[in-house]
Scaffold this motif. Structure first.
Motif, PDB file in Angstrom:
ATOM      1  N   PRO A 101      -0.967   9.592  52.565  1.00 20.70           N
ATOM      2  CA  PRO A 101      -1.633   8.426  53.160  1.00 20.70           C
ATOM      3  C   PRO A 101      -2.645   7.731  52.260  1.00 20.70           C
ATOM      4  O   PRO A 101      -2.969   6.558  52.479  1.00 20.70           O
ATOM      5  CB  PRO A 101      -2.331   9.017  54.390  1.00 20.70           C
ATOM      6  CG  PRO A 101      -2.527  10.459  54.072  1.00 20.70           C
ATOM      7  CD  PRO A 101      -1.348  10.850  53.223  1.00 20.70           C
ATOM      8  N   GLN A 102      -3.139   8.477  51.241  1.00 25.07           N
ATOM      9  CA  GLN A 102      -4.183   7.898  50.408  1.00 25.07           C
ATOM     10  C   GLN A 102      -3.580   7.050  49.301  1.00 25.07           C
ATOM     11  O   GLN A 102      -2.636   7.461  48.626  1.00 25.07           O
ATOM     12  CB  GLN A 102      -5.045   8.997  49.776  1.00 25.07           C
ATOM     13  CG  GLN A 102      -5.772   9.873  50.771  1.00 25.07           C
ATOM     14  CD  GLN A 102      -4.915  11.068  51.205  1.00 25.07           C
ATOM     15  OE1 GLN A 102      -3.788  11.228  50.751  1.00 25.07           O
ATOM     16  NE2 GLN A 102      -5.468  11.888  52.086  1.00 25.07           N
ATOM     17  N   ALA A 103      -4.158   5.888  49.095  1.00 24.29           N
ATOM     18  CA  ALA A 103      -3.720   5.034  48.003  1.00 24.29           C
ATOM     19  C   ALA A 103      -4.293   5.528  46.686  1.00 24.29           C
ATOM     20  O   ALA A 103      -5.399   6.080  46.649  1.00 24.29           O
ATOM     21  CB  ALA A 103      -4.174   3.598  48.254  1.00 24.29           C
ATOM     22  N   THR A 104      -3.542   5.335  45.616  1.00 19.47           N
ATOM     23  CA  THR A 104      -4.020   5.653  44.274  1.00 19.47           C
ATOM     24  C   THR A 104      -3.661   4.505  43.338  1.00 19.47           C
ATOM     25  O   THR A 104      -2.995   3.549  43.734  1.00 19.47           O
ATOM     26  CB  THR A 104      -3.406   6.959  43.739  1.00 19.47           C
ATOM     27  OG1 THR A 104      -2.037   6.719  43.395  1.00 19.47           O
ATOM     28  CG2 THR A 104      -3.480   8.075  44.764  1.00 19.47           C
ATOM     29  N   THR A 105      -4.069   4.643  42.084  1.00 15.51           N
ATOM     30  CA  THR A 105      -3.809   3.594  41.098  1.00 15.51           C
ATOM     31  C   THR A 105      -2.863   4.045  39.993  1.00 15.51           C
ATOM     32  O   THR A 105      -2.672   3.317  39.018  1.00 15.51           O
ATOM     33  CB  THR A 105      -5.132   3.137  40.473  1.00 15.51           C
ATOM     34  OG1 THR A 105      -5.715   4.241  39.762  1.00 15.51           O
ATOM     35  CG2 THR A 105      -6.116   2.658  41.540  1.00 15.51           C
ATOM     36  N   GLU A 106      -2.287   5.223  40.136  1.00 20.03           N
ATOM     37  CA  GLU A 106      -1.471   5.798  39.080  1.00 20.03           C
ATOM     38  C   GLU A 106       0.014   5.654  39.361  1.00 20.03           C
ATOM     39  O   GLU A 106       0.488   5.998  40.455  1.00 20.03           O
ATOM     40  CB  GLU A 106      -1.808   7.279  38.908  1.00 20.03           C
ATOM     41  CG  GLU A 106      -3.261   7.540  38.553  1.00 20.03           C
ATOM     42  CD  GLU A 106      -3.634   6.993  37.198  1.00 20.03           C
ATOM     43  OE1 GLU A 106      -2.761   6.954  36.305  1.00 20.03           O
ATOM     44  OE2 GLU A 106      -4.798   6.582  37.018  1.00 20.03           O
ATOM     45  N   VAL A 107       0.743   5.207  38.363  1.00 18.62           N
ATOM     46  CA  VAL A 107       2.185   5.037  38.511  1.00 18.62           C
ATOM     47  C   VAL A 107       2.856   6.335  38.941  1.00 18.62           C
ATOM     48  O   VAL A 107       3.715   6.350  39.827  1.00 18.62           O
ATOM     49  CB  VAL A 107       2.809   4.531  37.191  1.00 18.62           C
ATOM     50  CG1 VAL A 107       4.330   4.547  37.262  1.00 18.62           C
ATOM     51  CG2 VAL A 107       2.311   3.137  36.853  1.00 18.62           C
ATOM     52  N   HIS A 108       2.462   7.446  38.344  1.00 18.14           N
ATOM     53  CA  HIS A 108       3.152   8.707  38.593  1.00 18.14           C
ATOM     54  C   HIS A 108       2.878   9.286  39.972  1.00 18.14           C
ATOM     55  O   HIS A 108       3.501  10.267  40.366  1.00 18.14           O
ATOM     56  CB  HIS A 108       2.794   9.738  37.511  1.00 18.14           C
ATOM     57  CG  HIS A 108       1.348  10.087  37.484  1.00 18.14           C
ATOM     58  ND1 HIS A 108       0.472   9.603  36.540  1.00 18.14           N
ATOM     59  CD2 HIS A 108       0.608  10.892  38.288  1.00 18.14           C
ATOM     60  CE1 HIS A 108      -0.731  10.081  36.758  1.00 18.14           C
ATOM     61  NE2 HIS A 108      -0.689  10.864  37.809  1.00 18.14           N
ATOM     62  N   ASP A 109       1.967   8.710  40.715  1.00 19.69           N
ATOM     63  CA  ASP A 109       1.679   9.188  42.071  1.00 19.69           C
ATOM     64  C   ASP A 109       2.666   8.659  43.104  1.00 19.69           C
ATOM     65  O   ASP A 109       2.662   9.113  44.246  1.00 19.69           O
ATOM     66  CB  ASP A 109       0.268   8.769  42.500  1.00 19.69           C
ATOM     67  CG  ASP A 109      -0.806   9.597  41.817  1.00 19.69           C
ATOM     68  OD1 ASP A 109      -1.949   9.110  41.739  1.00 19.69           O
ATOM     69  OD2 ASP A 109      -0.498  10.718  41.358  1.00 19.69           O
TER      70      ASP A 109
END
Length: 123
Positions: A101-109
């Motif tokens: 549910p948490q947004a991240t800024t990393e492509v690999h996530d």
């Protein structure tokens, strides 16, 4: 999860576009979503992301104040409103989802990717 992005096109600098990304699954509302872009010869870079509820958003510095990410969980769709477009925004834009549910800024996530939609901004 299948993602389909659309809404790209060619605009002049200063113009606007709205990208949309439709997801195939009803569990869309449990996924964080992101937009990324890739210019010719460049790596895929983070643009914006949004948590499952829409309560948390992140933007790369170069688009802050110009782009807005939003989502409509009832329609399984995430949007990227792009205003004041610049030639350096020219790229293929991809939407992506992650099974958290948490947004991240990393492509690999991000686990699932759409096919990309081309945005061209002319000066």
């Amino acid at each position: 999860v299948q993602l389909q992005a659309f809404g790209g096109g060619s605009v002049q600098a200063g113009g606007c576009l709205r990208l949309s990304c439709a997801a195939s699954r009803r569990t869309f509302s449990t996924y964080a979503m992101g937009w990324f872009r890739q210019a010719p010869g460049e790596e895929r870079d983070f643009v914006a992301s949004i948590s499952k509820s829409g309560g948390t958003t992140y933007y790369t510095d170069s688009v802050k104040g110009r782009f807005t990410i939003s989502r409509d969980n009832a329609k399984n769709t995430v949007y990227l409103q792009m205003n004041s477009l610049k030639p350096e925004d020219t790229a293929v834009y991809y939407c992506a989802s992650r099974v958290w549910p948490q947004a991240t800024t990393e492509v690999h996530d991000y686990d699932y990717w759409g096919q990309g939609t081309l945005v061209t901004v002319s000066s």
